[in-house]
Design a protein around this motif. Structure first.
Motif, short mmCIF file in Angstrom:
data_model
loop_
_atom_site.label_atom_id
_atom_site.label_comp_id
_atom_site.label_asym_id
_atom_site.label_seq_id
_atom_site.Cartn_x
_atom_site.Cartn_y
_atom_site.Cartn_z
N ASP A 10 0.82 -1.19 0.00
CA ASP A 10 0.00 0.00 0.00
C ASP A 10 0.87 1.26 0.00
O ASP A 10 0.53 2.25 0.63
N LYS A 11 1.99 1.20 -0.69
CA LYS A 11 2.89 2.36 -0.76
C LYS A 11 2.39 3.34 -1.79
O LYS A 11 1.77 2.95 -2.78
N PRO A 12 2.64 4.63 -1.59
CA PRO A 12 2.21 5.60 -2.60
C PRO A 12 2.98 5.40 -3.90
O PRO A 12 4.16 5.06 -3.89
N VAL A 13 2.29 5.58 -4.98
CA VAL A 13 2.89 5.48 -6.31
C VAL A 13 2.97 6.90 -6.87
O VAL A 13 2.00 7.65 -6.81
N CYS A 14 4.14 7.27 -7.37
CA CYS A 14 4.30 8.64 -7.86
C CYS A 14 4.99 8.66 -9.22
O CYS A 14 5.60 7.68 -9.64
N LEU A 15 4.87 9.80 -9.87
CA LEU A 15 5.59 10.03 -11.12
C LEU A 15 6.85 10.80 -10.80
O LEU A 15 6.85 11.69 -9.94
N ILE A 16 7.92 10.48 -11.48
CA ILE A 16 9.18 11.21 -11.36
C ILE A 16 9.51 11.77 -12.73
O ILE A 16 9.51 11.04 -13.72
N ILE A 17 9.78 13.06 -12.78
CA ILE A 17 10.20 13.71 -14.02
C ILE A 17 11.62 14.21 -13.79
O ILE A 17 11.89 14.89 -12.81
N ASP A 18 12.52 13.86 -14.71
CA ASP A 18 13.92 14.23 -14.56
C ASP A 18 14.45 14.74 -15.88
O ASP A 18 14.10 14.21 -16.94
N ASP A 19 15.29 15.77 -15.83
CA ASP A 19 16.00 16.20 -17.04
C ASP A 19 17.49 16.01 -16.79
O ASP A 19 18.09 16.65 -15.96
N THR A 20 18.04 15.07 -17.48
CA THR A 20 19.43 14.68 -17.31
C THR A 20 20.27 15.21 -18.46
O THR A 20 19.84 15.19 -19.61
N ASP A 21 21.48 15.67 -18.14
CA ASP A 21 22.40 16.10 -19.19
C ASP A 21 22.78 14.89 -20.05
O ASP A 21 23.02 13.80 -19.54
N ALA A 22 22.85 15.13 -21.36
CA ALA A 22 23.34 14.12 -22.29
C ALA A 22 24.49 14.78 -23.05
O ALA A 22 24.32 15.27 -24.16
N PRO A 23 25.69 14.81 -22.42
CA PRO A 23 26.82 15.51 -23.06
C PRO A 23 27.30 14.78 -24.31
O PRO A 23 27.23 13.56 -24.40
N LYS A 24 27.76 15.55 -25.26
CA LYS A 24 28.32 15.03 -26.51
C LYS A 24 29.70 15.63 -26.70
O LYS A 24 29.99 16.72 -26.21
N SER A 25 30.56 14.94 -27.43
CA SER A 25 31.92 15.45 -27.60
C SER A 25 32.17 16.07 -28.97
O SER A 25 33.15 16.75 -29.17
N GLY A 26 31.27 15.84 -29.93
CA GLY A 26 31.48 16.39 -31.26
C GLY A 26 30.33 17.27 -31.70
O GLY A 26 29.19 17.05 -31.31
N ARG A 27 30.64 18.26 -32.52
CA ARG A 27 29.61 19.20 -32.98
C ARG A 27 28.91 18.74 -34.25
O ARG A 27 28.12 19.46 -34.81
N LYS A 28 29.22 17.57 -34.75
CA LYS A 28 28.65 17.11 -36.02
C LYS A 28 27.32 16.40 -35.86
O LYS A 28 26.68 16.05 -36.83
N SER A 29 26.87 16.15 -34.63
CA SER A 29 25.60 15.47 -34.40
C SER A 29 24.43 16.32 -34.89
O SER A 29 24.47 17.55 -34.81
N GLU A 30 23.40 15.67 -35.34
CA GLU A 30 22.22 16.37 -35.85
C GLU A 30 21.55 17.15 -34.72
O GLU A 30 21.31 16.61 -33.64
N LEU A 31 21.27 18.41 -34.96
CA LEU A 31 20.58 19.32 -34.04
C LEU A 31 21.30 19.52 -32.70
O LEU A 31 20.70 19.96 -31.73
N ILE A 32 22.58 19.22 -32.62
CA ILE A 32 23.34 19.38 -31.37
C ILE A 32 23.39 20.87 -30.98
O ILE A 32 23.34 21.74 -31.84
N GLY A 33 23.45 21.14 -29.71
CA GLY A 33 23.55 22.52 -29.23
C GLY A 33 24.16 22.53 -27.85
O GLY A 33 24.64 21.51 -27.35
N LYS A 34 24.13 23.68 -27.22
CA LYS A 34 24.64 23.80 -25.85
C LYS A 34 23.47 23.89 -24.90
O LYS A 34 22.47 24.53 -25.19
N VAL A 35 23.61 23.24 -23.76
CA VAL A 35 22.60 23.26 -22.70
C VAL A 35 23.29 23.62 -21.39
O VAL A 35 24.48 23.38 -21.22
N TYR A 36 22.52 24.18 -20.47
CA TYR A 36 23.09 24.52 -19.17
C TYR A 36 23.06 23.29 -18.28
O TYR A 36 22.02 22.68 -18.05
N SER A 37 24.23 22.90 -17.76
CA SER A 37 24.34 21.77 -16.84
C SER A 37 24.29 22.29 -15.41
O SER A 37 25.17 23.04 -14.99
#
Length: 129
Positions: A10-37
């Motif tokens: 009978d434990k509460p069930v909850c939703l978890i929303i997370d935004d995790t960094d997905a760092p990349k090392s090259g600029r050639k990826s499609e739609l790659i950009g900079k994000v604030y970590s």
């Protein structure tokens, strides 16, 4: 072997929303950009992975995800890249409604997308609370 009681289930069930960094090392990826970590306290090359999970405190069930880029504050450096850097990214002519939806989602507000994810989970009959 352990014996479980009804109270343990009978434990509460909850939703978890997370935004995790997905760092990349090259600029050639499609739609790659900079994000604030928030971990590194600086902008990094990559994107954000927004995930929606269902949890009962003991286990987690992955429900949905989306990738996002941040537009940035400087108009001359959209997504944290110069025009030259953006043009150098990998690009392929994809056609189809699904691709257009994903590209639109990629630049969508993470808060707006999180609300969509929760609504979709409810519509699919996911129970929490």
């Amino acid at each position: 072997m352990s014996h479980s009681t009804e109270a343990e289930h009978d434990k509460p069930v909850c939703l978890i929303i997370d935004d995790t960094d997905a760092p990349k090392s090259g600029r050639k990826s499609e739609l790659i950009g900079k994000v604030y970590s928030h971990i590194e306290h600086k902008t990094i090359l990559g994107n954000k992975c927004l995930t929606l999970l269902l949890s009962d405190g003991m286990s987690q069930l992955f429900l949905d995800f989306s990738l996002h880029v941040e537009e940035g504050r400087k108009p001359d450096k959209k997504q944290g890249l110069t025009d030259k850097q953006r043009k150098a990214r990998y690009s392929k002519d994809h056609s189809g409604e699904a691709v257009e939806e994903r590209v639109k989602e990629y630049t969508m507000s993470k808060i707006e997308k999180a609300i969509e994810m929760v609504k979709h989970a409810i519509k699919r009959g996911i129970r929490f609370g």
